[in-house]
Write a protein that holds these residues in place. Sequence first.
Motif, PDB file in Angstrom:
ATOM      1  N   ILE A   1       0.831  -1.204   0.000  1.00  0.00           N
ATOM      2  CA  ILE A   1       0.000   0.000   0.000  1.00  0.00           C
ATOM      3  C   ILE A   1       0.867   1.255   0.000  1.00  0.00           C
TER       4      ILE A   1
ATOM      5  N   THR B   1      -4.316   7.384   8.862  1.00  0.00           N
ATOM      6  CA  THR B   1      -4.781   6.887   7.573  1.00  0.00           C
ATOM      7  C   THR B   1      -4.967   5.377   7.642  1.00  0.00           C
TER       8      THR B   1
ATOM      9  N   ARG C   1     -12.941  -2.224   0.671  1.00  0.00           N
ATOM     10  CA  ARG C   1     -12.803  -1.677  -0.676  1.00  0.00           C
ATOM     11  C   ARG C   1     -13.177  -0.192  -0.710  1.00  0.00           C
ATOM     12  N   ARG C   2     -14.218   0.157   0.011  1.00  0.00           N
ATOM     13  CA  ARG C   2     -14.659   1.555   0.002  1.00  0.00           C
ATOM     14  C   ARG C   2     -13.612   2.478   0.612  1.00  0.00           C
ATOM     15  N   HIS C   3     -12.889   1.976   1.610  1.00  0.00           N
ATOM     16  CA  HIS C   3     -11.874   2.794   2.279  1.00  0.00           C
ATOM     17  C   HIS C   3     -10.462   2.485   1.794  1.00  0.00           C
ATOM     18  N   HIS C   4     -10.346   1.686   0.739  1.00  0.00           N
ATOM     19  CA  HIS C   4      -9.052   1.376   0.126  1.00  0.00           C
ATOM     20  C   HIS C   4      -8.084   0.752   1.132  1.00  0.00           C
ATOM     21  N   CYS C   5      -8.578  -0.238   1.863  1.00  0.00           N
ATOM     22  CA  CYS C   5      -7.775  -0.933   2.862  1.00  0.00           C
ATOM     23  C   CYS C   5      -7.494  -2.369   2.433  1.00  0.00           C
ATOM     24  N   TRP C   6      -6.375  -2.850   2.847  1.00  0.00           N
ATOM     25  CA  TRP C   6      -6.036  -4.278   2.733  1.00  0.00           C
ATOM     26  C   TRP C   6      -6.928  -5.042   3.704  1.00  0.00           C
TER      27      TRP C   6
ATOM     28  N   ASP D   1      -7.362  -9.958   0.949  1.00  0.00           N
ATOM     29  CA  ASP D   1      -6.028  -9.885   0.351  1.00  0.00           C
ATOM     30  C   ASP D   1      -5.103 -10.945   0.926  1.00  0.00           C
TER      31      ASP D   1
END
Length: 538
Positions: free
Chosen positions: A183, A264, A291-296, A326
């Motif tokens: 990331i 973050t 997915r909405r918060h762009h997290c692993w 992931d």
Amino acid sequence: MTVNGSAHGNGHVASSSRSPLQLEPSSTEAARVLPQVLELVQGFIASGEEPESYVAPWGSIPNFRKAISLSLPDTVPQNNDDALLEAVKLVFDNSVNPWTGRFLDKLYAAPTPVGIAADLVLSAVNANAHVMSASPVLSLAEERCVEGLCEVFGFTEKKADGLTMPGGSSANTLAVQTALANIFPRFRAQGLLGVMQQLIEEKRAPRPLLFTSSQCHYSLDKAAISAGLGLDSVIKVDCDATGRMDPNALDAALTAAKESGAGTPFLINATSGTTVLGSFDPLPELAAIARRHHCWLHIDASWGGPIVFSHIATYSDLMKGSSMADSITINPHKLLNVPLQCSFLLVRDADTLSANSLDAGYLFHSSDRRENAAMKTMGCGRRGDALKFWLYWVRYGKHGFGHHVDAGLHLASELVDYIRSKPDQIELGPLADPLFLQICFRPLQPANGVSDVSQNGNVVAKQLSGAEVKRRSAATQFVYQELKTRRMFAVDFAPLPNGIGDYIRLVVHPRTRMEDLKMLVDQVAEIGQLYWQQQQQA
């Protein structure tokens, strides 16, 4: 005695080695020693199967330390096996015996004889599974087991990968480090300083945050320490009454962290099979939030992961959504009874593990990570633990794993019914929904048996005062200590969520006999009554 290939007086060929570790050919020593050790192993297993055998040889650690001392001799007689065999016997005589089926303390239990055979094979081969050239079959077994596990968890869209790790905690830690490096590309070369600079340049809060449930395993906190994040970077999210992470609470915590500038978010950890209640976080909802918060999204399925093999849809469906993760951790050495240790970290995209690779020309002679498993991790030396799982798979099959898991689920359900048949003696704690393999309960003072227990036999937590919680926790700890003294059962106790105090935590292993489980409940009730009588007389 003569040397260099001349014959001993006993007719055996002498070893030409100059080392005292090989005074005779290894095959000769093995033929003499191993059958004697195997006889001790068989005796240990057989003694565990005797109904009256103690599960633990000592009632307390202080007494054990006073009674047992281990020697470290300077010299020993050559070719004398007596001291070795006595030492092995001492180990068996003073170890917890999981073969009783009454070791219900931890999330692992006795292996099967296949597991013992697998460990013997591993020791005999003694290969380091860091590169395939040193461990061709072991590496292939690891590769095949990873493929099989990735398939059952739905890692099929991309080329998935994985590897064995020395325990679930290590697997979780590697997952956090791998997530950071993927990331935040600067992490690999510049560490957290580079990550902070990147976030500042992007006008985001410069602290990476990891989100996990309040019921998660403590290894997530340790992973944060190991990765240089620190404990303040771990945000614990509230759970519902059954121990599942609340998706709404998670979404709110992620949003609040970003809006307040606290940090973050970069990773969400979902737990599939919590340590205390055996709860499963809702994977589809958490995957959507990730997915909405762009997290692993990492799933710690160290304990509960094998439920994916269940033939009962209600249970196997608990792992629905795993394909959107992931990374996943699973420990076959727990529920599937593979000998310790046997843990896997799986990743949906094989390329994510490249963040852990380094060039070591003295060791890695190709860039193919399949040939160089140590490229995928932070370590080097690796035991071929996957061989144990592969031999289990060969022996029992995927469907056999499912029937094994289902046997435990049926046992747990039957035992809950038995506990509920004793509402005036036993207080049943909160249960995972659906019920998994942990059952928490404690002795109940008869006078309180009606006022604070609901119709299903569970305690109504909100009706307990702080003083009452302490009283019942004290009764639980008394029962725990008395069970240790009696040595017939090994169980643990744990504080339960929502401040309701300590409960005996029973892990229902699939191979446990129902009569033993009922006997344990009866003993808890009996010891509990003794405790409450003592309190009245005090």
